[in-house]
Design an enzyme around this catalytic site. Structure first.
Site, mmCIF file in Angstrom:
data_model
loop_
_atom_site.group_PDB
_atom_site.id
_atom_site.type_symbol
_atom_site.label_atom_id
_atom_site.label_comp_id
_atom_site.label_asym_id
_atom_site.label_seq_id
_atom_site.Cartn_x
_atom_site.Cartn_y
_atom_site.Cartn_z
ATOM 1 N N CYS A 84 0.812 -1.220 0.000
ATOM 2 C CA CYS A 84 0.000 0.000 0.000
ATOM 3 C C CYS A 84 0.844 1.269 0.000
ATOM 4 O O CYS A 84 0.307 2.374 -0.029
ATOM 5 C CB CYS A 84 -0.954 -0.020 1.183
ATOM 6 N N HIS A 334 -9.248 3.904 -0.477
ATOM 7 C CA HIS A 334 -7.882 3.385 -0.468
ATOM 8 C C HIS A 334 -7.623 2.451 -1.660
ATOM 9 O O HIS A 334 -7.579 1.235 -1.514
ATOM 10 C CB HIS A 334 -7.649 2.655 0.870
#
Lengths: 388, 388
Positions: A84, A334
């Site tokens: 991420c 996200h």
């Protein structure tokens, strides 16, 4: 060493884009970034592109040259993958390259398509950012991993689910005016506490959503900006990166993230600032507990002291140092490989004064972004400053 | 700008390692590189790691921090992915970082585990280095893509399967003394021509194998080498990178690879050398036709003139400028995410004089490595020079 400026930023709306490909999304973000920058595509020296799960989501790896083509640029293109934190490290590499004088204009950012996978498939695809041998085989996925970290935090330092709920409430409130946010709506502490449990002590509203989206940043050298009369008031004055063992079981403390501390210390040192100098920050709140760990790792709070920050109003929009004015990963969304670039884009808008939430930080001069991979086995921190 | 030196190199044996994990393989390569370099692990500033298909092969992405741990180093770790040029671009990034003064010691390399997948599964995993929307959906996998390039070459410039067979024969012969090679055995032109057809005009012996393996390179600044009395006679004096559209159908010419030409021109310019100055080269011969395209792209031959080079003995071990003395991808093996680092390792050994084939290039001062991703949608070229 050259100074690095943010010439322009571009984002797609974060959310579900079932009828669009990854290249559609990145092309849109890049178009917005070029429009914002006023930089010619033909001047771009390199593409630094972040993506995490393209092999699963679209059966497309080797995305960098494809995304250069989608963005309408012709230059060396490289994919960075750090779970991420993929776009964070893509931006960091661009900053270092421009500083060195090896390039003057770099397009950096990332893209992730996730909602075309079922929730179990997306959870599986995300899980391989953890240690496949020692965590995934034991049944750990990310909600479980962060739940373990939250419980370890509670056990070590105290705090409870209500403290975490205030973080979700704050970030949802911040997202309301943000036109790029996945959830432009408020929630209450009661809703968070009453939501279905995902992995004790975390419930559904402690977790960020699954998101499609892209981010693109045009970074330029100071000299390029001057010569080409590019209005780019925001500089990236510090960049740092840290790594840790992937498996939580190998760490000294499950409720501390030293990789982020290492990244922050590096970034502070480069920028010549301290945590107290930072006016506003975007941190990696993939789960509510992650925001607490982030704030402690970057020196805003001592270990164990960050848990009540949102409940006490110390990180809200009207506080002295607002955290996640974009809505954060929690409410803005996200798209994992795009998030690090999105943080840079949002911070740039906040500091320039053209973010819907800029009014909360009208005097801000220094911003920080904190982007994490896995359970913070990787971390990238940037310091941004605006000419005043 | 600092000079970059190769302090040490490490490889695993290339082949099938069914009972070893990717981290086992990278740890072994790193161990060898540190032993070769005489550099302390604690001095390593960064890990630049290449991997392509870990999501498929081991269900492990986010490998960079895991591989730092396996290598026994504690530093920021980043994964680079550019299909089969993943390790090449990891080395390139290390070169640029050390040049800039931002780091003095970087461990670069890569790893791929492939043989734990069935051949159809590995072919599928590799296929997503091509354009999933416009090639893979049409049934194209890499043998098919390079077969199209070979046929386009024959149609444009002439040449035939026998010309290609000589390349396979040459590279197998070179691999015989190489202790790291997957196939330490010779083959004949007749065997190549009689082998089962994979995708016309290419047969089984026109293709590189599926391979497990890892490569690791310790790169240091000139000043670090001097201060620490590190014997590192090989420098990397040029690095270049190019990109192209992923889909063959989008290219101007299916039998030319301009991304590699762009990479080579960049590398030559940095090193201040021309193609004629190069004494020895390792090029990306994933298929026999790829070696031809490589030699033409880097300026060793005009387009259309490279096809008969091996048959004419112009690229054999006893020629003036041997190509793929390691055995190349064809016979040494091709663990895709490790290959770019393997080429640097082999060239370093060749130039230092400690490669089993160094006797063929005892006067060589300048070497070139050419690493390609996909059907050369990505390319990385390096120039290495040895102190004489």
């Amino acid at each position: 060493m050259k100074t690095v400026r943010v010439a322009g930023v571009g984002l797609t709306h974060f959310g579900s884009a079932p009828d669009r490909t990854g290249r559609d999304l990145f092309a849109e973000a890049a178009q917005r970034a070029f429009d914002d920058a006023g930089v010619a595509r033909s001047d771009v020296d390199e593409l630094n592109y972040g993506n995490f799960m393209g092999a699963d989501a679209e059966r497309q790896s080797h995305q960098a040259p494809i995304m250069a083509d989608a963005a309408g640029i012709h230059c060396p293109a490289t994919r960075y993958e750090l779970a991420c934190a993929s776009a964070g490290v893509a931006v960091r590499a661009a900053v270092r390259t421009i500083r060195s004088g090896a390039a003057d204009v770099i397009l950096a950012g990332g893209m992730e398509r996730m909602t075309n996978l079922s929730t179990p498939a997306a959870t599986d695809a995300l899980s391989i950012a953890a240690d496949s041998l020692f965590e995934v085989r034991a049944g750990i996925t990310f909600p479980g991993a962060y739940a373990l970290m939250a419980q370890a935090y509670f056990d070590s330092f105290g705090g409870d689910r209500e403290d975490l709920a205030h973080i979700a409430v704050k970030n949802h409130k911040n997202a309301v005016p943000n036109e790029y946010a996945q959830y432009q709506r408020e929630i209450t502490v009661g809703q968070v506490l009453d939501a279905p449990q995902v992995a004790s002590p975390l419930g559904l509203f402690d977790a960020c959503p699954i998101t499609d989206g892209a981010s693109a940043i045009v970074l330029v050298s100071d000299s390029y900006a001057t010569e080409n009369d590019i209005d780019a008031p925001v500089t990236i004055s510090g960049t740092g990166q840290g790594s840790d063992r992937a498996a939580l079981s190998e760490r000294e403390h499950m409720a501390q993230t030293p990789a982020a501390t290492a990244a922050a210390e590096m970034a502070y040192a480069e920028a010549g600032v301290t945590p107290d100098d930072v006016d506003v920050a975007e941190v990696h709140d993939c789960f509510t507990i992650a925001e607490v760990l982030a704030l402690e790792s970057i020196g805003f709070y001592e270990p164990g002291a960050g848990i009540g920050a949102a409940a006490r109003g110390e990180t809200t929009a009207d506080s002295d140092r607002p955290i996640n004015l974009s809505g954060g990963l929690k409410a803005k969304g996200h798209p994992v490989g795009a998030t690090g670039g999105s943080q840079i884009a949002e911070m740039t808008r906040l500091l320039r004064g053209d973010h819907p939430n800029s009014n909360h930080v009208s005097d801000a001069e220094i911003g920080l972004t904190h982007n994490a991979g896995g359970t913070v086995a990787s971390a990238v921190v940037h310091i941004l400053e605006v000419d005043k």
